[in-house]
Design a protein around this motif. Structure first.
Motif, PDB file in Angstrom:
ATOM      1  N   GLY A 133     -40.143   8.312   5.974  1.00  0.00           N
ATOM      2  CA  GLY A 133     -39.766   7.608   4.752  1.00  0.00           C
ATOM      3  C   GLY A 133     -38.284   7.303   4.767  1.00  0.00           C
ATOM      4  O   GLY A 133     -37.501   7.993   5.411  1.00  0.00           O
ATOM      5  N   CYS A 134     -37.901   6.250   4.088  1.00  0.00           N
ATOM      6  CA  CYS A 134     -36.477   5.958   3.904  1.00  0.00           C
ATOM      7  C   CYS A 134     -36.302   5.402   2.502  1.00  0.00           C
ATOM      8  O   CYS A 134     -37.151   4.680   1.987  1.00  0.00           O
ATOM      9  N   ARG A 135     -35.220   5.795   1.885  1.00  0.00           N
ATOM     10  CA  ARG A 135     -34.953   5.330   0.525  1.00  0.00           C
ATOM     11  C   ARG A 135     -34.454   3.891   0.556  1.00  0.00           C
ATOM     12  O   ARG A 135     -33.690   3.514   1.438  1.00  0.00           O
ATOM     13  N   ARG A 136     -34.897   3.134  -0.413  1.00  0.00           N
ATOM     14  CA  ARG A 136     -34.394   1.768  -0.547  1.00  0.00           C
ATOM     15  C   ARG A 136     -33.014   1.829  -1.178  1.00  0.00           C
ATOM     16  O   ARG A 136     -32.810   2.508  -2.171  1.00  0.00           O
ATOM     17  N   ARG A 137     -32.091   1.139  -0.596  1.00  0.00           N
ATOM     18  CA  ARG A 137     -30.737   1.088  -1.144  1.00  0.00           C
ATOM     19  C   ARG A 137     -30.553  -0.300  -1.743  1.00  0.00           C
ATOM     20  O   ARG A 137     -30.342  -1.266  -1.028  1.00  0.00           O
ATOM     21  N   HIS A 138     -30.656  -0.382  -3.053  1.00  0.00           N
ATOM     22  CA  HIS A 138     -30.642  -1.673  -3.737  1.00  0.00           C
ATOM     23  C   HIS A 138     -29.293  -2.376  -3.626  1.00  0.00           C
ATOM     24  O   HIS A 138     -29.221  -3.592  -3.651  1.00  0.00           O
TER      25      HIS A 138
ATOM     26  N   HIS B  40     -39.301   3.657   0.368  1.00  0.00           N
ATOM     27  CA  HIS B  40     -39.848   4.087  -0.927  1.00  0.00           C
ATOM     28  C   HIS B  40     -38.702   4.252  -1.895  1.00  0.00           C
ATOM     29  O   HIS B  40     -37.535   4.285  -1.526  1.00  0.00           O
ATOM     30  N   ASP B  41     -39.027   4.331  -3.176  1.00  0.00           N
ATOM     31  CA  ASP B  41     -38.006   4.537  -4.204  1.00  0.00           C
ATOM     32  C   ASP B  41     -37.775   5.990  -4.461  1.00  0.00           C
ATOM     33  O   ASP B  41     -38.538   6.836  -4.263  1.00  0.00           O
TER      34      ASP B  41
ATOM     35  N   PRO C 206     -30.409  -3.590   5.907  1.00  0.00           N
ATOM     36  CA  PRO C 206     -31.188  -2.360   5.990  1.00  0.00           C
ATOM     37  C   PRO C 206     -30.337  -1.221   6.562  1.00  0.00           C
ATOM     38  O   PRO C 206     -29.450  -1.446   7.375  1.00  0.00           O
ATOM     39  N   HIS C 207     -30.617  -0.023   6.113  1.00  0.00           N
ATOM     40  CA  HIS C 207     -29.879   1.134   6.593  1.00  0.00           C
ATOM     41  C   HIS C 207     -30.849   2.276   6.861  1.00  0.00           C
ATOM     42  O   HIS C 207     -31.698   2.580   6.034  1.00  0.00           O
ATOM     43  N   ILE C 208     -30.726   2.871   8.036  1.00  0.00           N
ATOM     44  CA  ILE C 208     -31.510   4.070   8.329  1.00  0.00           C
ATOM     45  C   ILE C 208     -30.531   5.218   8.530  1.00  0.00           C
ATOM     46  O   ILE C 208     -29.379   5.018   8.913  1.00  0.00           O
ATOM     47  N   GLY C 209     -30.994   6.401   8.269  1.00  0.00           N
ATOM     48  CA  GLY C 209     -30.158   7.575   8.426  1.00  0.00           C
ATOM     49  C   GLY C 209     -30.188   8.111   9.846  1.00  0.00           C
ATOM     50  O   GLY C 209     -30.909   7.599  10.716  1.00  0.00           O
TER      51      GLY C 209
END
Length: 90
Positions: free
Chosen positions: A57-62, A89-90, A67-70
């Motif tokens: 999962g990755c958080r959406r960064r509004h 996901h939110d 796009p950004h992945i950790g």
């Protein structure tokens, strides 16, 4: 947590409680909990040898323009043997 059990019992319950809503939402998916010490990305990449698909999962960064992945997702994408799905996901 039961009285007198101490912090160890509480820590053991965290993965179970965190995964409970997902198990209810998708009951047909087998989930294995494992507590390990070290880099999460390395452990997930190593675990990918025994699975058909790794789902992260990755958080959406509004506020983000791109796009950004950790670092964990980045390491798994670089090292995993099995296919990897990154699900926002939110």
């Amino acid at each position: 947590m039961r009285e007198g059990d101490g912090p160890a019992v509480e820590l053991e319950e965290i993965p179970t409680e965190t995964l409970r809503p997902w198990r209810a939402k998708i009951p047909g998916v087998e989930v294995t909990e494992e507590a390990v010490i070290g880099r999460p990305g390395a452990h997930l990449a190593d675990a990918s040898r025994d699975v058909s698909l790794v789902v992260l999962g990755c958080r959406r960064r509004h506020a983000s323009v791109r796009p950004h992945i950790g670092p964990v997702t980045h390491e798994v994408l670089q090292r995993a043997i099995a296919p990897v799905a990154v699900v926002p996901h939110d």
